[in-house]
Design an enzyme around this catalytic site. Structure first.
Site, mmCIF file in Angstrom:
data_model
loop_
_atom_site.group_PDB
_atom_site.id
_atom_site.type_symbol
_atom_site.label_atom_id
_atom_site.label_comp_id
_atom_site.label_asym_id
_atom_site.label_seq_id
_atom_site.Cartn_x
_atom_site.Cartn_y
_atom_site.Cartn_z
ATOM 1 N N GLN A 124 16.033 54.068 -74.404
ATOM 2 C CA GLN A 124 15.210 54.401 -75.571
ATOM 3 C C GLN A 124 16.121 54.755 -76.742
ATOM 4 O OE1 GLN A 124 11.364 56.278 -76.004
ATOM 5 N NE2 GLN A 124 12.419 58.239 -76.350
ATOM 6 N N HIS B 61 18.228 60.241 -86.773
ATOM 7 C CA HIS B 61 17.226 61.080 -86.102
ATOM 8 C C HIS B 61 17.523 62.565 -86.363
ATOM 9 C CE1 HIS B 61 14.561 62.509 -82.932
ATOM 10 N NE2 HIS B 61 14.215 61.286 -82.633
ATOM 11 N N GLU C 149 13.032 61.929 -90.174
ATOM 12 C CA GLU C 149 14.006 60.892 -89.839
ATOM 13 C C GLU C 149 13.895 59.691 -90.788
ATOM 14 O OE1 GLU C 149 12.934 60.026 -85.763
ATOM 15 O OE2 GLU C 149 12.483 62.143 -85.428
HETATM 16 O O1 TA6 Z 1 11.633 60.204 -83.347
HETATM 17 C C1 TA6 Z 1 10.556 60.688 -82.587
HETATM 18 C C2 TA6 Z 1 10.701 60.164 -81.169
HETATM 19 O O2 TA6 Z 1 10.599 58.760 -81.137
HETATM 20 C C3 TA6 Z 1 9.641 60.836 -80.297
HETATM 21 O O3 TA6 Z 1 8.681 59.896 -79.849
HETATM 22 C C4 TA6 Z 1 10.449 61.440 -79.141
HETATM 23 O O4 TA6 Z 1 10.569 60.503 -78.097
HETATM 24 C C5 TA6 Z 1 11.792 61.703 -79.852
HETATM 25 O O5 TA6 Z 1 11.989 60.533 -80.634
HETATM 26 C C6 TA6 Z 1 12.951 62.038 -78.955
HETATM 27 O O6 TA6 Z 1 13.310 60.911 -78.181
HETATM 28 P P1 TA6 Z 1 14.533 61.096 -77.123
HETATM 29 O O7 TA6 Z 1 14.758 59.731 -76.548
HETATM 30 O O8 TA6 Z 1 15.724 61.611 -77.904
HETATM 31 O O9 TA6 Z 1 14.041 62.127 -76.139
#
Ligand code: TA6
Length: 278
Positions: free
Chosen positions: A70, A148, A253
């Site tokens: 992710q 982020h 972000e």
């Molecule tokens: O930027 C918001 C987001 O996409 C949320 O959906 C949450 O998943 C956050 O990022 C943190 O993601 P991570 O993979 O760092 O736990």
């Protein structure tokens, strides 16, 4: 001896910026000795997991990814220090970080790429300038890009975020895919919030950050703005985030995530963000 993993930009007057080469993650930005960024007390610094806080660098994917982790791989690989911190004639301090494709990245995403990430620390500002270059002679690739940023706040319930009124947003806390329009002139946060605002203005202001100050965000070539706070229940789901920490952070972000950047062979894409303590 372990190679240096942390780079510090020191402008003097207790104004510093600290970058961990793991993900080129800004893990601290102090202005007059006041920390502006949130890093969880439970953050993991094992060189494997993304650091929970600061400014993780999201590339080439924002969000879940069929092919890999992710939010992509850039925030979980070791970057190079291309240019060590240098004091400029202006008194500001600059450093440059770089990342290019590797066996690891190619095992996930087959495209050659070159990332250049220039940070400039000014008296009350942190400038982030990013270039993505496609060195291929014949292959186009597409990507997302996002900073982020976790801002440190005394109480997120007292923060107001400007510049979102009228913008369309994807609310990831409700049924996936539904788009809504923001009607409020300032956005406040009093519950789990996870929204991708599209085609947002170049400037946002967050009120009631550290010391009750305001934080101005100016962005260029980042058409989207993501607002996130996990709130109590989702905070508990993260083992690198304290259960009681959610009131003390807000993610605002700057990103290009609603649509991919399409980069033709030999071309470069540039985007930048200026954070300013007001
Ligand atoms: O930027 C918001 C987001 O996409 C949320 O959906 C949450 O998943 C956050 O990022 C943190 O993601 P991570 O993979 O760092 O736990």
């Amino acid at each position: 001896m372990a190679a240096t993993s942390v780079v510090v930009l020191d402008r003097g007057n207790n104004t510093t910026c600290t970058i961990n080469l793991h993900g080129a993650t800004v893990v601290s930005w102090r202005v007059n000795n006041q920390e502006q960024l949130f890093v969880s007390k439970q953050a993991v610094f094992d060189g494997k997991k993304a650091i929970r806080g600061g400014i993780p660098f999201v590339f080439p994917q924002f969000g879940p990814w069929t092919f890999g982790p992710q939010h992509g791989f850039a925030r979980i690989v070791r970057w190079n220090l291309e240019k060590a911190p240098e004091r400029l004639a202006s008194g500001d301090v600059e450093a440059i970080f770089s990342l290019m494709d590797s066996d690891f990245t190619r095992s996930i995403w087959s495209f050659p790429f070159q990332l250049t990430y220039r940070l400039i620390l000014r008296e009350k500002e942190l400038h982030s300038n990013i270039a993505v270059y496609n060195p291929s002679k014949d292959t186009t690739f597409s990507f997302n890009l996002l900073l982020h940023t976790y801002f440190k706040v005394p109480d997120v319930r007292r923060c107001q975020i400007t510049g979102l009124q009228g913008c369309t947003f994807l609310d990831k806390t409700s049924n996936e895919g539904a788009l809504y329009q923001e009607t409020r002139d300032v956005v406040t946060i009093g519950e789990w919030t996870d929204r991708i605002y599209q085609n947002t203005p170049h400037e946002h202001i967050i009120t009631n950050v550290v010391s009750g100050r305001k934080m101005r965000i100016q962005k260029c070539n980042f058409p989207d703005t993501v607002i996130w706070n996990p709130w109590m229940d989702h905070a508990k789901e993260m083992n690198d985030f304290g259960d009681d920490e959610y009131p003390n952070m807000v993610c605002v972000e700057s990103g290009h995530v609603s649509s991919p950047v399409i980069l033709l062979p030999g071309m470069a894409f540039e985007a930048s963000q200026i954070l300013q303590v007001m």
